[in-house]
Design a protein around this motif. Structure first.
Motif, PDB file in Angstrom:
ATOM      1  N   CYS A 106      56.259  35.182  45.202  1.00 56.44           N
ATOM      2  CA  CYS A 106      55.556  34.659  44.020  1.00 56.44           C
ATOM      3  C   CYS A 106      54.133  34.244  44.372  1.00 56.44           C
ATOM      4  O   CYS A 106      53.184  34.571  43.652  1.00 56.44           O
ATOM      5  N   LYS A 107      53.981  33.526  45.467  1.00 55.37           N
ATOM      6  CA  LYS A 107      52.652  33.071  45.885  1.00 55.37           C
ATOM      7  C   LYS A 107      51.760  34.252  46.243  1.00 55.37           C
ATOM      8  O   LYS A 107      50.563  34.256  45.947  1.00 55.37           O
ATOM      9  N   LYS A 108      52.334  35.286  46.867  1.00 52.90           N
ATOM     10  CA  LYS A 108      51.563  36.465  47.227  1.00 52.90           C
ATOM     11  C   LYS A 108      51.057  37.175  45.975  1.00 52.90           C
ATOM     12  O   LYS A 108      49.893  37.581  45.907  1.00 52.90           O
ATOM     13  N   GLU A 109      51.913  37.306  44.966  1.00 50.58           N
ATOM     14  CA  GLU A 109      51.508  37.944  43.710  1.00 50.58           C
ATOM     15  C   GLU A 109      50.431  37.129  43.002  1.00 50.58           C
ATOM     16  O   GLU A 109      49.482  37.678  42.465  1.00 50.58           O
ATOM     17  N   GLU A 110      50.565  35.818  42.993  1.00 53.75           N
ATOM     18  CA  GLU A 110      49.560  34.959  42.380  1.00 53.75           C
ATOM     19  C   GLU A 110      48.214  35.112  43.082  1.00 53.75           C
ATOM     20  O   GLU A 110      47.165  35.174  42.431  1.00 53.75           O
ATOM     21  N   ASP A 145      46.670  38.413  42.090  1.00 55.35           N
ATOM     22  CA  ASP A 145      46.145  38.329  40.726  1.00 55.35           C
ATOM     23  C   ASP A 145      44.821  37.567  40.688  1.00 55.35           C
ATOM     24  O   ASP A 145      43.896  37.966  39.978  1.00 55.35           O
ATOM     25  N   ARG A 146      44.701  36.495  41.449  1.00 57.41           N
ATOM     26  CA  ARG A 146      43.434  35.740  41.505  1.00 57.41           C
ATOM     27  C   ARG A 146      42.316  36.583  42.103  1.00 57.41           C
ATOM     28  O   ARG A 146      41.187  36.572  41.611  1.00 57.41           O
ATOM     29  N   GLU A 147      42.644  37.335  43.163  1.00 52.01           N
ATOM     30  CA  GLU A 147      41.647  38.207  43.778  1.00 52.01           C
ATOM     31  C   GLU A 147      41.200  39.288  42.800  1.00 52.01           C
ATOM     32  O   GLU A 147      40.016  39.612  42.724  1.00 52.01           O
ATOM     33  N   PHE A 198      37.528  39.435  35.544  1.00 57.21           N
ATOM     34  CA  PHE A 198      38.493  39.489  34.446  1.00 57.21           C
ATOM     35  C   PHE A 198      38.886  38.070  34.087  1.00 57.21           C
ATOM     36  O   PHE A 198      39.331  37.308  34.937  1.00 57.21           O
ATOM     37  N   GLU A 199      38.728  37.706  32.815  1.00 54.48           N
ATOM     38  CA  GLU A 199      39.074  36.361  32.370  1.00 54.48           C
ATOM     39  C   GLU A 199      40.327  36.405  31.510  1.00 54.48           C
ATOM     40  O   GLU A 199      40.580  37.386  30.819  1.00 54.48           O
ATOM     41  N   GLN A 250      52.391  48.981  43.649  1.00 50.05           N
ATOM     42  CA  GLN A 250      52.159  48.077  44.780  1.00 50.05           C
ATOM     43  C   GLN A 250      51.298  46.878  44.383  1.00 50.05           C
ATOM     44  O   GLN A 250      50.796  46.164  45.237  1.00 50.05           O
ATOM     45  N   ARG A 251      51.102  46.680  43.055  1.00 46.14           N
ATOM     46  CA  ARG A 251      50.300  45.601  42.483  1.00 46.14           C
ATOM     47  C   ARG A 251      48.839  45.675  42.919  1.00 46.14           C
ATOM     48  O   ARG A 251      48.170  44.662  43.046  1.00 46.14           O
ATOM     49  N   ARG A 252      48.335  46.880  43.121  1.00 41.86           N
ATOM     50  CA  ARG A 252      46.913  47.075  43.385  1.00 41.86           C
ATOM     51  C   ARG A 252      46.240  47.412  42.059  1.00 41.86           C
ATOM     52  O   ARG A 252      46.799  48.124  41.233  1.00 41.86           O
TER      53      ARG A 252
END
Length: 87
Positions: free
Chosen positions: A6-10, A13-15, A22-23, A73-75
């Motif tokens: 979860c922390k890795k995905e967050e 997303d912030r990066e 992106f807002e 891969q969430r890229r």
């Protein structure tokens, strides 16, 4: 999903939000497939690497030439509209 995942995905997303300016929240508008006849491309800069037949999440329709997408891969990155097919 574990706390670590979860922390890795967050963090990813912030990066993404920082890199693409992106807002707001990240919402998937639809899913599209990369044309199986398209040539595979390496991702450079803000462009997403493409694989034939890959299903991508559409985050934003940016302009007439490009779409902002996310792969499995969430890229995140831009993809040319010419190589995308509706599911």
């Amino acid at each position: 999903m574990t706390l670590k995942e979860c922390k890795k995905e967050e963090k990813m997303d912030r990066e993404f939000q920082k890199k693409f300016k992106f807002e707001g929240s990240i919402n998937v508008l639809t899913q599209m497939m990369v044309d199986p006849a398209a040539t595979e491309r390496r991702g450079r800069g803000k462009n997403l690497p493409l694989r034939r037949g890959e299903i991508l999440d559409v985050i934003q329709f940016t302009n007439q030439e490009q779409i902002l997408c996310r792969n499995s891969q969430r890229r995140y990155g831009y993809v040319p509209r010419a190589v995308m097919l509706h599911l």
